[in-house]
Design a protein around this motif. Sequence first.
Motif, PDB file in Angstrom:
ATOM      1  N   PRO A  79       0.903  -1.176  -0.183  1.00  0.00           N
ATOM      2  CA  PRO A  79      -0.204   0.075  -0.369  1.00  0.00           C
ATOM      3  C   PRO A  79       0.992   1.073   0.308  1.00  0.00           C
ATOM      4  O   PRO A  79       0.244   2.288  -0.504  1.00  0.00           O
ATOM      5  N   ALA A  80       2.097   0.807   0.675  1.00  0.00           N
ATOM      6  CA  ALA A  80       2.617   2.497   0.881  1.00  0.00           C
ATOM      7  C   ALA A  80       3.195   3.101  -0.769  1.00  0.00           C
ATOM      8  O   ALA A  80       4.021   4.547  -0.857  1.00  0.00           O
ATOM      9  N   LEU A 137       1.465   2.129   7.967  1.00  0.00           N
ATOM     10  CA  LEU A 137       0.155   0.989   7.501  1.00  0.00           C
ATOM     11  C   LEU A 137       0.233   0.114   8.256  1.00  0.00           C
ATOM     12  O   LEU A 137      -1.129  -1.004   8.672  1.00  0.00           O
ATOM     13  N   TYR A 138       1.125  -0.194   9.010  1.00  0.00           N
ATOM     14  CA  TYR A 138       0.159  -1.825   9.817  1.00  0.00           C
ATOM     15  C   TYR A 138      -0.033  -1.981  10.460  1.00  0.00           C
ATOM     16  O   TYR A 138      -1.222  -1.777  11.560  1.00  0.00           O
ATOM     17  N   LEU A 139       0.081  -0.240  11.869  1.00  0.00           N
ATOM     18  CA  LEU A 139      -0.841   0.288  12.843  1.00  0.00           C
ATOM     19  C   LEU A 139      -2.454   0.373  12.793  1.00  0.00           C
ATOM     20  O   LEU A 139      -3.384  -0.554  13.383  1.00  0.00           O
ATOM     21  N   CYS A 140      -2.882   1.246  11.456  1.00  0.00           N
ATOM     22  CA  CYS A 140      -3.964   0.960  10.706  1.00  0.00           C
ATOM     23  C   CYS A 140      -4.641  -0.273  10.170  1.00  0.00           C
ATOM     24  O   CYS A 140      -6.026  -0.331  11.204  1.00  0.00           O
ATOM     25  N   VAL A 143      -5.912   5.616   0.916  1.00  0.00           N
ATOM     26  CA  VAL A 143      -6.803   4.878   0.996  1.00  0.00           C
ATOM     27  C   VAL A 143      -6.391   3.598   1.542  1.00  0.00           C
ATOM     28  O   VAL A 143      -6.299   3.014   0.336  1.00  0.00           O
ATOM     29  N   HIS A 144      -6.563   3.098   2.555  1.00  0.00           N
ATOM     30  CA  HIS A 144      -5.606   1.582   2.407  1.00  0.00           C
ATOM     31  C   HIS A 144      -6.591   0.610   2.159  1.00  0.00           C
ATOM     32  O   HIS A 144      -7.921   0.256   2.310  1.00  0.00           O
ATOM     33  N   GLY A 158     -11.043  10.556  -3.469  1.00  0.00           N
ATOM     34  CA  GLY A 158     -10.012   9.769  -5.177  1.00  0.00           C
ATOM     35  C   GLY A 158      -9.763   9.799  -5.836  1.00  0.00           C
ATOM     36  O   GLY A 158      -8.479   9.024  -6.259  1.00  0.00           O
ATOM     37  N   THR A 159      -7.808  10.827  -4.452  1.00  0.00           N
ATOM     38  CA  THR A 159      -6.882  10.625  -5.150  1.00  0.00           C
ATOM     39  C   THR A 159      -6.361   9.442  -4.728  1.00  0.00           C
ATOM     40  O   THR A 159      -5.260   8.925  -4.872  1.00  0.00           O
ATOM     41  N   VAL A 160      -6.409   8.097  -3.334  1.00  0.00           N
ATOM     42  CA  VAL A 160      -6.424   6.927  -2.901  1.00  0.00           C
ATOM     43  C   VAL A 160      -5.253   7.296  -2.328  1.00  0.00           C
ATOM     44  O   VAL A 160      -4.866   7.541  -1.308  1.00  0.00           O
TER      45      VAL A 160
END
Length: 378
Positions: free
Chosen positions: A77-78, A101-104, A182-183, A217-219
């Motif tokens: 995702p990064a 991202l892992y925490l999310c 947006v994950h 929408g930009t992700v």
Amino acid sequence: MSLNLAILGSKVAAYRQQLSDTVDEVAIATGVAGERIAAIEAGKCEPTGDEILILSDYFRCDYKVFLSNDAAAGSPPAQALYRAKNEDFNKDDRRAICDFLYLCETEHELANELGRLPKPFELPPATHVKRSAAEGVAAVRAHLGHRGQELPYDVFGDCRRLGIHVFRRRLGDSNISGLFIVHPVAGKCVLVNSSEDMYRQRFSAAHELAHALFDAGTVARVSLRSEGSNPLERHANAFASEYLMPTHLLRQLPKLSALSDDEIKRWANHFKVSCDALGVAAQRARIVDNQQSRRIRDLRVAAADKVDPEIPASLSETQRRQKSTLLDLGLSDHYVALCFDAHRNGLISAGRLAEALLLSHGELQEVAALYGRSLNGH
């Protein structure tokens, strides 16, 4: 179904490259031989179950990613964030983003299992116009139940109530104020650079909230201090300003141009914003002119007055240092409580609890004591 070793290898390589790590660096950190990692990435050998677990732990990803033959799952995702900033992240910040991202994803998983996952808030269609920052603020305040005179002192809590995962994490790049992504699993996620002072962090959180509401929408989006002329950044700044300092409340203030410097600082502290933000907002509300705004913006609230609510004065100096270290890792009171509650309810083991908190087993007991939690039983 047999594993497609070429796909598996490409995923390992993608996760390694997102951290800007060499094969040797991963080998040293994980204990998996460099020759094995290189062969795995080349699709020439199948990793053992232990190697998959070790690598997934290091890359902060679900081990099932490597067991799937779905090639689409191989892009971390990064990567969306790195593309948003033209790949210009140093190694330390890449690891910080990986942890974030892992925490999310972990927060999303645990909140769902505990039945605490809020329904994501979406703005009414009529407010999806870029000029409607004030309308967006009004819709959010109404949804959260903020009364007319109420100020949003807990911006991070407001983001969570809106279904947005928000974490603070220290980044080395001082030009980055925050990130939004947006994950694919967790949904809308916000990272605020905690190297800033507390008031700047609050403004950055509100700024990223605007991106989450208007620009999903930009992700992915990286907010840079140097992009003040960008229309999306100006719109997010307008939203943050109106959210933290509603115009109808600014217009109830005493005449700012007639106040002393100390009185202006007290009003900035009332809103928990910098004098710079107050001066801009006051001019936007047309209660001061440009010269008066400049005078306000040149003032500075004392650092001692910018108290972090998660590091209360009641803590000892040692506890304050411990808490500060945890916050720099992104471990908020909200997240830590969620993890310990999941353990108490038997949803995760002590080992998984340590992983979720980015701690070693030896550190876990110390953190449990800091938060007044028990590891005995559930």
